[in-house]
Structure formats: C-alpha cells, structure tokens
Design an enzyme around this catalytic site. Sequence first.
Site, mmCIF file in Angstrom:
data_model
loop_
_atom_site.group_PDB
_atom_site.id
_atom_site.type_symbol
_atom_site.label_atom_id
_atom_site.label_comp_id
_atom_site.label_asym_id
_atom_site.label_seq_id
_atom_site.Cartn_x
_atom_site.Cartn_y
_atom_site.Cartn_z
ATOM 1 N N ASP A 1 -13.807 -6.245 -18.678
ATOM 2 C CA ASP A 1 -14.131 -4.858 -18.392
ATOM 3 C C ASP A 1 -12.944 -3.851 -18.920
ATOM 4 O O ASP A 1 -11.975 -4.494 -19.023
ATOM 5 C CB ASP A 1 -14.358 -4.698 -16.945
ATOM 6 C CG ASP A 1 -15.010 -3.301 -16.655
ATOM 7 O OD1 ASP A 1 -15.768 -2.797 -17.487
ATOM 8 O OD2 ASP A 1 -14.790 -3.107 -15.583
ATOM 9 N N ASP B 1 -13.227 -5.859 -11.374
ATOM 10 C CA ASP B 1 -12.565 -5.445 -10.297
ATOM 11 C C ASP B 1 -13.047 -6.053 -8.885
ATOM 12 O O ASP B 1 -12.612 -5.709 -7.663
ATOM 13 C CB ASP B 1 -12.470 -3.924 -10.216
ATOM 14 C CG ASP B 1 -13.795 -3.379 -9.857
ATOM 15 O OD1 ASP B 1 -14.787 -4.143 -10.009
ATOM 16 O OD2 ASP B 1 -14.062 -2.020 -10.082
ATOM 17 N N ASP C 1 -18.701 -4.975 -10.510
ATOM 18 C CA ASP C 1 -18.682 -6.301 -11.378
ATOM 19 C C ASP C 1 -19.262 -7.604 -10.816
ATOM 20 O O ASP C 1 -19.118 -8.628 -11.484
ATOM 21 C CB ASP C 1 -17.402 -6.630 -12.209
ATOM 22 C CG ASP C 1 -16.943 -5.714 -12.907
ATOM 23 O OD1 ASP C 1 -18.139 -4.908 -13.765
ATOM 24 O OD2 ASP C 1 -15.700 -5.207 -13.344
#
Length: 861
Positions: free
Chosen positions: A555, A750, A754
């Site tokens: 990410d 995180d 996610d």
Amino acid sequence: MPSLHASPLAPDGTSVPSNPSAQLGSAAALASGTRLGSASLSTSTTHCFHCGQPLGRDVTPLVADIGGQRRTFCCGGCQALAQTLYSAGFGHLYSDVTRFARPIDAQARREAEPVWAAYDTPELRNQFVRELGDGRAEITLAPENIRCAACAWLIEQHLGQLDGVESAVANVATRRVVVRWQENKQGVAGLLSTLADIGYQAWPFEVSRGDQHDRRERRGLLMRMAVAMLGMMQVMMYAWPLYTHEATIDPGQLQLMRWASFALTIPVVLYSASPIFAGAWRSLRQRHMGMDVPVAIGVLAGFFASAVATVRGVGEVYFDSVTMFVAFLLLARYLELRVRQASRSGAEMLARQLPATCERLVETSGVGERIPVARLNAGDRIRVKAGEIMPADGVVVAGVSEIDESMLTGEARPVKRAIGDTVLAGCFNAASPLEVSVRRIGAQTRLAEIVAVLDRALADKPRLAQLADRVAGWFVATLLILAAITGLVWAIWIDPSRALLVTVAVLVVSCPCALSLATPAALAAAGAALSRRGVLLTRAHTLEALSGVTDIMLDKTGTLTEGRFALVSTEIAGNLDAPTCQSLAAAMERGGEHPIARALVEAAADHAERLVAELHNTPGQGLQANVDGRLMRLGRREFVAELAPAAADIRRSGDRFPGATEVWLGDANGPLACFQLADVERPQTAELLASLTRLGVRCHLVSGDQPAAVRWWADRFGIETAVGAVTPEGKRDYVANLQQQGAVVLAVGDGINDAPVLAQAQVSIAIGSGAPLAQAGADAVLTHGGVGEIANAIAVARKTRRVVRQNLGWAFFYNVVAIPLAATGLVTAWMAGIGMSVSSLLVVGNAWRLLRAAAAPARES
C-alpha cells in the site's frame, strides 16, 4: 537477563546518585568494616578500629599499634586485616576522606526515601515480599555496589542487629541479600534505610516465574551433568586397565574394580539419567514413541546386563559406556536448553521493563507523590525524570526529551518527544523530565499488547515442527524394530557374547533428537532475532510462508509513505522570500491540531515570535489574522483572493506535485506564496525496494489514491506494476488473481482498512503504528516505521529454511551412516553416545547462528 531492579537503576527507573566515597569504599571492601564512617571512631576505644562494631563491656579488646597510633580491635581477624593493609601500603583506606561504608549523601537519601516507603504498600509487598507464616517474611535485596566477601560480612552484621531480623545472608557471586524478619517489628523501608546508612543503595529484587523456572531447570540439569561427568571419569579409571592389561590383573582385583564401577554407575543411572527415564515413561503412557524411549532402553539394558555380570562374576560389563553416554547426552541437552532459553521471544523481558513506582502529581498543588504503578489511573498526571522508565502509555503535557524506544520498536536511536506526542510504557526517558497525562495502563498498554502477541505466537506450533515430530515418532518405532532384529541376529548367528553390546549401540547411536530439534530450534532462533529488530511474528506459519514469497503487494499511504502531510514545495508569488512566508504561515497555524497546521509549523525554519491578533477560522476555507500589524489570510486560493480583489485571478506558475494539497498565503496586496503539502516517503522505502529486488521479489503498488498520483509514486519508487483507485475488496481480488497464477503473496498494510487483503494473502505484515497490536489480523507486526525490516524478514526466513534443510539433511545422513555401523559392531556403545551427542550439538549450533540475523538482506534462494 537480570531484572531491572538489580541494575544500577532503581526499580522505578530512577538513577539515584551515590556518594563517590561510598562507591570507592565498597570496591576495596577488605577494609569495609567500619559502619559509621566518622573520624572519631578511628581513635575510639569503644569501637573496633576496622569494623566499627561496638565493644561490649564483657569483651576484652585487642590493642595494636597501627600507623603509629594505638588502635583497638574486637577480634584477632580485624586486627590481622588492618595490620596487613597497613603493611601493604593501603593504610590510606582508613582515612576519613575514603572511609568505607559511609552513609549515602543527603540528597540521594531524600530522593530514595519516598521510593523506600512505597515498598511497604500492599501492592508492592505482595510483589516482592514472600510470606513464610507465623508473622515471618523474606525478601531478596539487590545492593548496587557489593563487591567482595567483606561487603557481604558487613551487610550481614549490620542487618542482623536490627530488631526482628532473624537472618541476613549476602551472596557476593549473585550480589543478592536474602533477609528474613518478623513483619510486625520491621518494614522493607527500614531494611533499605539501614543499608543506606553503611553506603549500600539497595532495592528489592524480583525474579519472575519464568526466570525461576529457567534457573531451576538449568541448575538441575547442570547438577545431573556434573554427577554423570564425575562418574564417567571415575569409571574410566577402572575400565582402562581392563582394556589394556586384563590378562595380567588378578581375578580378585578385576572383580573389585567391577564392583567399584557398579557403585559409581548407580548415581549416574538413578539421578543423572532420571529425566531420560521420566520422558520415556511419559511417552509410553501417552502411546507415543518419543526420543527418550530408545535412549532409556539402551541405558537400562547396558546397566542391568553389566550388573548381572558383576554379581555373577562372569561376562562383559559396560559401565564405562553407560556413564559416558549419559554424560555426553546431558551435555548436549544442557547446551540445547541454553539455546532454547536464549532464543525465546523476550515477552517476559519486555514485561519486566515497567517500574514498580512512579511520581504522580497532585492536581491541586502540583506536588509529586511516590506511589506504586498499580495505583495509576487513566487521566493521572505523572512526572518522569531523566533516567526513569515510562510506567504507562500517555501524552506529553509538559517538557521536551528524547525517548529510547528500542525495547518496543527495535529502533536504536532515541526519538524526540514534545508536548502532544505519545509516549509508551517501558520506554526509557534519556534526556529531560517530562510531565505525562496517563492514557492507558496495565493490560491496555502497547507493551502488554506486544507481550500478548508474542505469547499467542508461542502457543502455536508450525506445520514443519509438527511434521518433524511425526517423522521422529515413526523413526523411533522403526529404530526399536531394527535394534531387536540386530540383537537376534547377533545372538543367534554372529556372536552371542556381543549381542547386547551391539543392540545397545544401535539404540544409542541413533539421533531422533536431531530430527526433533532441527525445525523448532531454527524457528525459535529466527523468531527471536526478528523480534529484536521490531518484527513480531504473530502466527506459527509466518516464517515458513515468508521464505517462499514471490510477490509483495504494498500500500502507498502509511506503508511506503509516512501517511502525514509535509511541505514539499513553496512557490513565491509576492515580494517576500520563502523562509519568511513559511514563518508567517507557521505563526498563524501555531497551536493548531490539523495535519496541515502541524506540517506548516514543522517546516518553518524561522520560529521567531510574531504578534498574532484577531485570529479567525473560517471552516473549510482557512484562517485570517493580523500578523505583526499586517492583515493576512492562509487557506484556499479563492479565500485568500477575496482579501485582494485587484489580484483575484491568482494562479500558479510552477508544476503541481501529484496529489498535493495547495495552501495559499496572501495579504491585501495580493498573494505571497503557495505551499504544496503532500505525503512523504519513509526514510527506508528506497532501501526496502532495493532489497526486495535483490531478493527477486516482484513489487506491486496497489492503492486507493488517484491513478495519476499512484503512477507518479510508482515511477519515483521504480515500481513497474502500479494500480490506483482500488477499493479494499479490489485489493483482495488483485491478490487472489496473483495467487491463481501461482504466486506466493506477501501483503503489507496498516492492519485496519487493509484487513481483507491481509487475510487473503498467504502471509501479511501490518505496520504497528496502525491498528492496535492485539487486534491486528496480520501474521506479523512491524512495531516501527523502518520498513526495510520487511525485506530483512524475508531474507531471515529464507536463511531459516536453509538451516532447517541443513539440519534435517545432517540428521538423516548421520542416522543412515551410523545405524548400520553400529549394527555391524564397528561402533561401540561409548562411541555411539559421543556420536549422538555431537549430532544434537551440531543441529542446535547451526540454528544458533540465526540469532545473529544479518542487518541487511542479501540475495538468497
């Protein structure tokens, strides 16, 4: 690792200053007898010149000329020691300047007394004081500067004179003092104060249950090994003549040596080998062929066959082989135990970082009071001095300091913490005092969450370890069958006199230990190495899955970038330079909690005080204020343009930073500057991506941000595959598509939004600054922002896989070669014992290498 209470820091983390003379005094405590430290005692006839003990009326003192003066002594020992010191040139040690055992200085005592009193509170008494019944209690104290037997003697004598003290035993080797006393006559504070009177700053010492168990286990195994080693050496003294000169020795002497060997072997079998028999019995009761079963059978068979031969006076004896085998086996197990204990997760070590007491500030007066940490509540305000440990999670409300968070995050360098910043329990305040508002205590702290995560990981058993256990079980069963067949063949067709010895050698030479230790020893060592670097493994399969990773899905926000605003560009639109414009913006935003406000304040190079008046906030638009007598606006372009209608059509001339937020600054004359605020990459992002490339892992940047911004960041990072505007569900589908193509995917996020993709991937790592650790669903948690450790974790996992393969390969090779040699009679029982022990040691030693994980990953297959 000793408890914090045994270190130079007090249990509450306070580094209490000591009198330099007291520290020097204990260092040469050969002369540490004096207790009061006054010059008058040197010439007094009522006290011993050396130890300072009062001379009773019924005691006839000894008198000697020391240093040209008449000195009085309580006993010949003190007199002899004083004379020896003076004759050796150490008479200056009795001078008033360096007088030993002088009380600690007044300032140190004032700081320590509130802490001493706290140890008499119920919370801390239950933690450190052991109840013995009948109103008696026991405590272990840790003096800071005890160094020799004279120190121990002085402490024992001084504590022993206190009312209610039954015994005081000081151990120089461990630097511990165990005191037993009547609780109604004495308190813990009194004991500590008494030791301070003679210059020893001491604190209660608590050994955790885990430490106690580890010590008992090590001590017990070490004692058994010592008995086995002594028995082996003594038996070999009798066995050697039998091997070399049996034909020339009188039969009566031979029988006597056999009986002596028998007597020496009994404690080895009954005491030293008892854990082996206990383990074998447990395995048989559970109908499981554990590694202790063939070992126990071999030891018993050799011992009883030798005992029968000794009683009958006919036949071979194998006492030397039995004792040697047990001794070397216990040596291997002792070293394996030390490795296992050294490679544990460190959860208890983390938990012991919390201090016992802290200084709470009274709300009304602001005066500090020393209380047990157990009495803290959320909302309390505490003062943490330099050199102390944070007792709870909280927010800094006063002061600026540097905090060492290495125990929680693996980051070696102290980090700056100021007003508004979060501080965590267990961290060390390295620079200046801080006042902290407590937010979370006890089980709610981040420290407790880390301990819970580590405990959860330890409770699981990896698939590889389960497979190795099953293989070892089948191996033991097969071995017993082979040993029985070997014994029958030798007894019937080859040599009946050697049948038992060969059978014992087959049972002993095999090494199911190596098979069972090959995987868990490596996994434990690797897990410990990674936890020290801030990568906490929360699932048992994590290392196995990491070793096979082919693709990593990253990410952007919060993973490759820091997830916070930072000033990336300042475009000048007026007659002021960039630093001045930044200073004006920071003055208007100072005190603001918005991320944009923090970014502008942090970016200002000039923090000169400016007069800001009539500050007004227009929600969604910006700020207006009178700065140094000048009306200014800061915010959206249209909002700033309203202040200068003549320059309403303000536009930017420079390139726009992708995904950046524009903040304009202007006054009545027009625009002054345009600030671009955007996310910034983490310091270790470049290192992470370079390491992943060396490891051969394909990178995928998948983010919910706009495609143009994601593509810009991918180009900046050098990532070929990048996709933007992807929902959490879309990320999960992206990973599923990779998996259908045969990829082993590592997902990094995180841990909150996610969650779907972290669950879909074969293995996942959550950035610890995101979700609370106890709720993170990832397979591993990175406790700090050093994302370079993600690549290091993959490299360590691959190295672990290689070590496991080496261990299993060695164990298989050794058994394939050694068992046939033993079955053919080429390897005797004592040789088999050494071979089996060395095999186990090689496996454990190979795994031990993983404790020193490489700082930077290299390309590994």
